[in-house]
Write a protein that holds these residues in place. Structure first.
Motif, PDB file in Angstrom:
ATOM      1  N   UNK A 334     -63.839 -18.421  93.445  1.00 16.11           N
ATOM      2  CA  UNK A 334     -63.016 -18.354  94.645  1.00 16.11           C
ATOM      3  C   UNK A 334     -61.552 -18.559  94.259  1.00 16.11           C
ATOM      4  N   UNK A 335     -60.659 -17.920  94.997  1.00 20.64           N
ATOM      5  CA  UNK A 335     -59.244 -17.971  94.633  1.00 20.64           C
ATOM      6  C   UNK A 335     -58.713 -19.398  94.634  1.00 20.64           C
ATOM      7  N   UNK A 336     -59.126 -20.224  95.610  1.00 23.67           N
ATOM      8  CA  UNK A 336     -58.631 -21.605  95.659  1.00 23.67           C
ATOM      9  C   UNK A 336     -59.127 -22.407  94.462  1.00 23.67           C
ATOM     10  N   UNK A 337     -60.366 -22.160  94.057  1.00 23.88           N
ATOM     11  CA  UNK A 337     -60.909 -22.870  92.897  1.00 23.88           C
ATOM     12  C   UNK A 337     -60.187 -22.454  91.628  1.00 23.88           C
ATOM     13  N   UNK A 338     -59.955 -21.143  91.472  1.00 28.04           N
ATOM     14  CA  UNK A 338     -59.249 -20.667  90.282  1.00 28.04           C
ATOM     15  C   UNK A 338     -57.840 -21.246  90.235  1.00 28.04           C
ATOM     16  N   UNK A 339     -57.139 -21.237  91.358  1.00 25.95           N
ATOM     17  CA  UNK A 339     -55.778 -21.774  91.372  1.00 25.95           C
ATOM     18  C   UNK A 339     -55.775 -23.264  91.025  1.00 25.95           C
ATOM     19  N   UNK A 407     -57.604 -11.834  91.475  1.00 26.13           N
ATOM     20  CA  UNK A 407     -57.272 -12.031  92.890  1.00 26.13           C
ATOM     21  C   UNK A 407     -55.848 -11.551  93.187  1.00 26.13           C
ATOM     22  N   UNK A 408     -55.365 -10.623  92.370  1.00 24.37           N
ATOM     23  CA  UNK A 408     -54.031 -10.094  92.558  1.00 24.37           C
ATOM     24  C   UNK A 408     -52.919 -11.074  92.282  1.00 24.37           C
ATOM     25  N   UNK A 409     -53.267 -12.229  91.629  1.00 31.82           N
ATOM     26  CA  UNK A 409     -52.263 -13.288  91.468  1.00 31.82           C
ATOM     27  C   UNK A 409     -52.242 -13.955  90.107  1.00 31.82           C
ATOM     28  N   UNK A 410     -53.405 -14.111  89.451  1.00 27.54           N
ATOM     29  CA  UNK A 410     -53.491 -15.036  88.331  1.00 27.54           C
ATOM     30  C   UNK A 410     -53.951 -14.387  87.027  1.00 27.54           C
TER      31      UNK A 410
END
Length: 428
Positions: A334-339, A407-410
């Motif tokens: 999940x994006x929040x977990x990856x961040x 996720x288009x970010x990381x």
């Protein structure tokens, strides 16, 4: 069947007690109503509070009735600490909000149905309508100032340059009144709390003895510290290891426990998990024989994270912990977990160019601190020791496409097997 006190003692959860033999006898006679108190002096409880919460749960599982007191009144005053400075007095509205947040954190650990149903209580319920004269006549007259100033926290403050205000000095009277009130309302006969609260705990039992002539019980859990003697979690980012996932991410929470030292892991398994004695002792044995496997730390981290954050979050943080080091799929996180995982590892923001390209792998390795210079980055790549999203980098100087952003970010960068950092790509 093991008596609950024997289990608590084996787990190292009994630091102080008023009379263990008398308490053992009362617990053996049948259900005992007991309480533990939590003051809303912050928006969240922390891992130190978890020791008491889990102790309340252990007693309930053994067939006793818990009262979880969230102090809407005492939270307005603040318990005097050993520090010289007075606590900041928060507004009534702020404390009321924190009461609700803390109640919500405690509730999942207790069972509020059945024969041993838990109950939430708030000491504002019996203090809000009490006048100062009534307080002094009915409660204050039973306290002796010479005993009050002998309490460790109070005496330490009296020796400080700033001294102690009457407000904080009165805290122990308010907490003592709580125990008396809970005895009257619910037949509560045991108070559990941290060992640093012992002076306040005894204030309650002394008050009950003076008012009713009855003897009640006290049980203090230990102050849990890390290998350096600091309160557990105080060395983590943000000044504490909070139970609120907005203040300490589940990933950071998990990582704290997976990184505890071998010498500590056995005691933390006893205190913070509900694993059986045989399994804990087997994990301790494995730690002694194969410390590099870190089996005990992994089990500890999973168990405590599951207790606090639930099964789904635990699966995510375990997957993130593996994926960052090439043992899982980054795209499944999940994006929040990856961040959260990358923030913990070290996350830098890098703007993309107008052509939709990010800097080269060598430049990103330098930007994240994984290499000290471009030449060092190029050598690491040439030696096969640099990875982008778990794929070995072959060209150190080629620009990185924004299509590589997860996720288009990381981006996840790694040097060797163990050193990881993250890039957040800023798209124009």
């Amino acid at each position: 069947m093991t008596h609950v006190l024997d289990d608590l003692q084996w787990r190292g959860l009994v630091a102080l007690a008023s009379d263990l033999d008398a308490l053992r006898a009362e617990l053996s006679r049948g259900p005992v109503t007991y309480y533990g108190g939590f003051d809303p002096t912050a928006p969240s409880l922390h891992v130190g509070n978890l020791v008491l919460i889990l102790t309340l749960r252990r007693l309930q599982l053994a067939g006793h009735r818990p009262l979880a007191l969230v102090g809407g009144a005492t939270g307005l005053i603040g318990d005097p600490s050993g520090k010289s400075a007075e606590r900041i007095l928060n507004s009534t509205e702020q404390v009321g909000e924190w009461v609700e947040r803390i109640r919500a954190q405690i509730a999942p650990f207790l069972d509020f149905s059945g024969s041993y149903a838990a109950r939430m209580v708030n000491n504002l319920d019996w203090t809000a309508g009490l006048t100062a004269i009534e307080f002094l006549r009915e409660i204050g007259k039973h306290f002796r100032v010479n005993k009050m100033i002998a309490k460790d926290a109070v005496s330490a403050r009296l020796r400080s340059e700033d001294g102690i205000s009457y407000t904080e000095f009165s805290y122990q009277i308010l907490q003592g009144m709580d125990f008396l009130e809970l005895l009257k309302r619910y037949e509560c006969r045991l108070q559990a709390g941290g060992s640093d609260q012992w002076g306040n705990l005894t204030a309650g039992s002394d008050l009950i003895r003076r008012v009713t002539g009855d003897s009640v019980h006290l049980l203090a859990t230990p102050l849990v510290t890390d290998a350096q003697g600091r309160k557990l979690g105080k060395s983590s980012g943000g000044g504490g290891l909070w139970l609120d996932p907005e203040l300490t991410s589940p990933y950071a929470f998990y990582q704290y426990f997976i990184n505890v030292e071998d010498a500590q892991v056995g005691s933390l398994l006893r205190i913070y998990t509900f694993l059986e004695r045989a399994e804990i002792e087997e994990l301790e044995k494995e730690t002694a024989q194969r410390p590099a496997a870190r089996a005990a730390q992994r089990r500890l981290a999973e168990e405590v994270t599951r207790l606090v954050h639930g099964e789904r979050e635990t699966r995510q943080v375990v997957a993130a912990s593996q994926a960052l080091f090439g043992r899982g799929e980054l795209d499944e996180l999940a994006v929040d977990t990856l961040r959260a995982a990358l923030v913990e590892a070290g996350l830098v923001q890098v703007p993309a160019g107008s052509d939709g390209l990010l800097p080269s792998a060598a430049e990103l390795l330098v930007a994240t601190g994984l290499a000290g210079s471009r030449n060092q980055a190029r050598r690491t790549v040439a030696e096969g020791g640099a990875y982008l999203n778990n794929q070995r980098i072959s060209d150190a100087d080629a620009p990185v496409s924004t299509s590589e952003l997860r996720h288009g970010r990381f981006l996840v960068l790694r040097r060797g097997r163990r050193v990881v950092a993250g890039v957040e790509g800023l798209l124009s």
